[in-house]
Design a protein around this motif. Sequence first.
Motif, mmCIF file in Angstrom:
data_model
loop_
_atom_site.group_PDB
_atom_site.id
_atom_site.type_symbol
_atom_site.label_atom_id
_atom_site.label_comp_id
_atom_site.label_asym_id
_atom_site.label_seq_id
_atom_site.Cartn_x
_atom_site.Cartn_y
_atom_site.Cartn_z
ATOM 1 N N ARG A 139 0.848 -1.180 0.000
ATOM 2 C CA ARG A 139 0.000 0.000 0.000
ATOM 3 C C ARG A 139 0.889 1.238 0.000
ATOM 4 O O ARG A 139 2.036 1.204 0.453
ATOM 5 C CB ARG A 139 -0.950 0.032 1.192
ATOM 6 C CG ARG A 139 -0.320 0.297 2.541
ATOM 7 C CD ARG A 139 -1.353 0.745 3.578
ATOM 8 N NE ARG A 139 -1.771 2.125 3.379
ATOM 9 C CZ ARG A 139 -2.734 2.734 4.077
ATOM 10 N NH1 ARG A 139 -3.389 2.055 4.998
ATOM 11 N NH2 ARG A 139 -3.047 3.988 3.865
ATOM 12 N N SER A 141 1.924 4.375 1.634
ATOM 13 C CA SER A 141 1.812 4.809 3.023
ATOM 14 C C SER A 141 1.311 6.240 3.129
ATOM 15 O O SER A 141 1.590 7.089 2.273
ATOM 16 C CB SER A 141 3.168 4.687 3.716
ATOM 17 O OG SER A 141 3.068 5.101 5.059
ATOM 18 N N SER A 142 0.584 6.524 4.200
ATOM 19 C CA SER A 142 0.195 7.905 4.499
ATOM 20 C C SER A 142 1.356 8.678 5.133
ATOM 21 O O SER A 142 1.301 9.898 5.261
ATOM 22 C CB SER A 142 -1.011 7.920 5.444
ATOM 23 O OG SER A 142 -0.666 7.389 6.721
ATOM 24 N N TRP A 143 2.394 7.948 5.518
ATOM 25 C CA TRP A 143 3.590 8.574 6.097
ATOM 26 C C TRP A 143 4.605 8.848 4.987
ATOM 27 O O TRP A 143 4.807 8.013 4.115
ATOM 28 C CB TRP A 143 4.218 7.660 7.157
ATOM 29 C CG TRP A 143 3.299 7.392 8.298
ATOM 30 C CD1 TRP A 143 2.470 6.319 8.451
ATOM 31 C CD2 TRP A 143 3.086 8.227 9.429
ATOM 32 N NE1 TRP A 143 1.753 6.437 9.610
ATOM 33 C CE2 TRP A 143 2.111 7.596 10.236
ATOM 34 C CE3 TRP A 143 3.615 9.447 9.856
ATOM 35 C CZ2 TRP A 143 1.660 8.147 11.439
ATOM 36 C CZ3 TRP A 143 3.172 9.994 11.039
ATOM 37 C CH2 TRP A 143 2.209 9.349 11.818
ATOM 38 N N LEU A 144 5.231 10.020 5.030
ATOM 39 C CA LEU A 144 6.209 10.395 4.019
ATOM 40 C C LEU A 144 7.619 10.063 4.481
ATOM 41 O O LEU A 144 7.940 10.147 5.665
ATOM 42 C CB LEU A 144 6.122 11.900 3.730
ATOM 43 C CG LEU A 144 4.806 12.413 3.151
ATOM 44 C CD1 LEU A 144 4.893 13.922 2.938
ATOM 45 C CD2 LEU A 144 4.452 11.709 1.847
ATOM 46 N N THR A 163 9.570 6.106 11.189
ATOM 47 C CA THR A 163 8.707 6.260 10.014
ATOM 48 C C THR A 163 8.489 4.917 9.331
ATOM 49 O O THR A 163 7.362 4.575 8.946
ATOM 50 C CB THR A 163 9.312 7.264 9.024
ATOM 51 O OG1 THR A 163 9.555 8.491 9.694
ATOM 52 C CG2 THR A 163 8.374 7.513 7.862
ATOM 53 N N ALA A 167 4.877 3.018 8.951
ATOM 54 C CA ALA A 167 4.402 2.652 7.622
ATOM 55 C C ALA A 167 4.161 1.148 7.507
ATOM 56 O O ALA A 167 3.159 0.712 6.926
ATOM 57 C CB ALA A 167 5.415 3.108 6.572
ATOM 58 N N GLU A 170 1.021 0.203 9.536
ATOM 59 C CA GLU A 170 -0.157 0.702 8.823
ATOM 60 C C GLU A 170 -0.504 -0.227 7.663
ATOM 61 O O GLU A 170 -1.676 -0.562 7.444
ATOM 62 C CB GLU A 170 0.129 2.110 8.310
ATOM 63 C CG GLU A 170 -0.996 2.718 7.476
ATOM 64 C CD GLU A 170 -0.579 4.050 6.876
ATOM 65 O OE1 GLU A 170 -1.231 5.059 7.190
ATOM 66 O OE2 GLU A 170 0.400 4.087 6.091
ATOM 67 N N SER A 174 -3.799 -2.947 7.569
ATOM 68 C CA SER A 174 -4.843 -2.674 6.573
ATOM 69 C C SER A 174 -4.858 -3.740 5.478
ATOM 70 O O SER A 174 -5.450 -3.541 4.415
ATOM 71 C CB SER A 174 -4.652 -1.282 5.972
ATOM 72 O OG SER A 174 -3.358 -1.114 5.421
ATOM 73 N N LEU A 181 6.737 4.213 0.561
ATOM 74 C CA LEU A 181 6.710 5.589 1.027
ATOM 75 C C LEU A 181 7.019 6.552 -0.109
ATOM 76 O O LEU A 181 7.920 6.307 -0.920
ATOM 77 C CB LEU A 181 7.718 5.811 2.155
ATOM 78 C CG LEU A 181 7.407 5.118 3.477
ATOM 79 C CD1 LEU A 181 8.198 3.833 3.609
ATOM 80 C CD2 LEU A 181 7.706 6.033 4.650
ATOM 81 N N LYS A 240 3.838 7.776 -8.662
ATOM 82 C CA LYS A 240 3.008 6.709 -8.106
ATOM 83 C C LYS A 240 2.266 5.951 -9.205
ATOM 84 O O LYS A 240 2.136 4.724 -9.155
ATOM 85 C CB LYS A 240 2.019 7.305 -7.105
ATOM 86 C CG LYS A 240 1.067 6.287 -6.492
ATOM 87 C CD LYS A 240 0.242 6.893 -5.361
ATOM 88 C CE LYS A 240 -0.734 7.919 -5.861
ATOM 89 N NZ LYS A 240 -1.636 8.387 -4.767
ATOM 90 N N GLU A 265 -1.808 -1.246 -3.843
ATOM 91 C CA GLU A 265 -3.167 -0.853 -3.484
ATOM 92 C C GLU A 265 -4.138 -1.902 -4.036
ATOM 93 O O GLU A 265 -3.956 -3.085 -3.791
ATOM 94 C CB GLU A 265 -3.464 0.562 -3.992
ATOM 95 C CG GLU A 265 -2.590 1.645 -3.356
ATOM 96 C CD GLU A 265 -2.973 1.950 -1.903
ATOM 97 O OE1 GLU A 265 -4.078 1.553 -1.454
ATOM 98 O OE2 GLU A 265 -2.162 2.589 -1.205
#
Length: 304
Positions: A139, A141-144, A163, A167, A170, A174, A181, A240, A265
Motif C-alpha cells: 500500500r 503509506s500515508s507517512w512520508l 517512520t 508505515a 499501517e 490494513s 513511502l 506513483k 493498493e
Amino acid sequence: MDNFLPIAYFQEKFVPFAEANISIATHALHYGTGAFGGMRGLPNPQNPREILLFRLDRHCQRLSQSAQFLHYELPAEQIQKAITEFVHQNQPQNPFYIRPFVYTSDLGIAPRLHKIEKSFFIYGIELGDYLSPDGVSCRISSWLRQEDRSLPLRGKISGAYITSSLAKTEAVESGFDEAILMNTQGKVSEASGMNIFVIRQGRIFTPPTDQDILEGITRDSLIQLARDIGLEVVERPIDKSELIIADEVFLSGTAAKVTPVKRVENFVLPSNNPLTQKLRDKLTAITENRDPTYQDWTFPISLD
C-alpha cells in the motif's frame, strides 16, 4: 526467540548473547542516536565449513560512515575484523543475518553527540526469507519518507526508522504485506526497509539518491548486475502512477533480497516477472559463490 546466535560482541569482548545487555538509561535508547548495518551470511553450499558474507567491505564502509554522523570514529577495518571474529565465535550452521550497531552508550538525558561515550556491538540471528519470495502486496503509506535536510539519510540512523515502523504497521494492519513511502516531492522513495525498482518495456527504473532513499548495497549490486547483462537501468524520479502500469515491480535489500510486488493498493500487477526472476537468480548465484565473475563480492570465512 531461540534463533539468535549464541555469542554477541559487546563492550569490546565476546559474551553470551543473553549477557549482552544495556541500561534503561542508555542515551541512544531515548534519542535514537544509533546507526546499524545488516548483512547476510550463509554456509558455502560447496563447503559447509566456510561461511560466505555478501559485500562485507561495503557494509563495513557504510556503517563506518554512519558512525561519523554520530561523531564516532570507527574505522571500517575495525568493524570487519570484529565481524569476522564474530562468525568464528558462533560457528553458524544455517543462513543468518548479522546486525552491527553503533550508539551513544552513556547514561544521560541531554540530547547531544559531543562529549558522550559511544560503543559498538554485534549480534546475529538465523534468518530465511524476510518477505515471501512469491511476491508481496503493497500500500502507499500515508507517512512520508524523511528528507535528508532533516536527517542524514546516507546512514542507517536508528531514530529514522520510526517512520518505517509506522508505515509497515499501517500496511499490515490494513491487509497488505509492505508499505511504499513517497517523499515530500510526491515521488516514490522506497519501502519500509527496502529500495524499489520498476520495469517498463524492458527498461529498469529506480529512484536516484536525491529522492531521499537509502544508498542500498543490494540496490547498487542489482544496478551493476543488470547493466552487465545488457539491461538498461535508469535512475530517475518515479511517479506513483508508474507503479500501477508497470510490467514488473520489485523490492531489494539485505533482508528482502529480491522480492516481486504482486499488488499495489487495489491494482494487481502481471504475475509473470521474468526480469525480476533473472536478477534474483543471478544475485543468489553470486551470494552462494557460484559466479566467478563476482567472486570479489563474497567474503569467505573458514570455520576451521
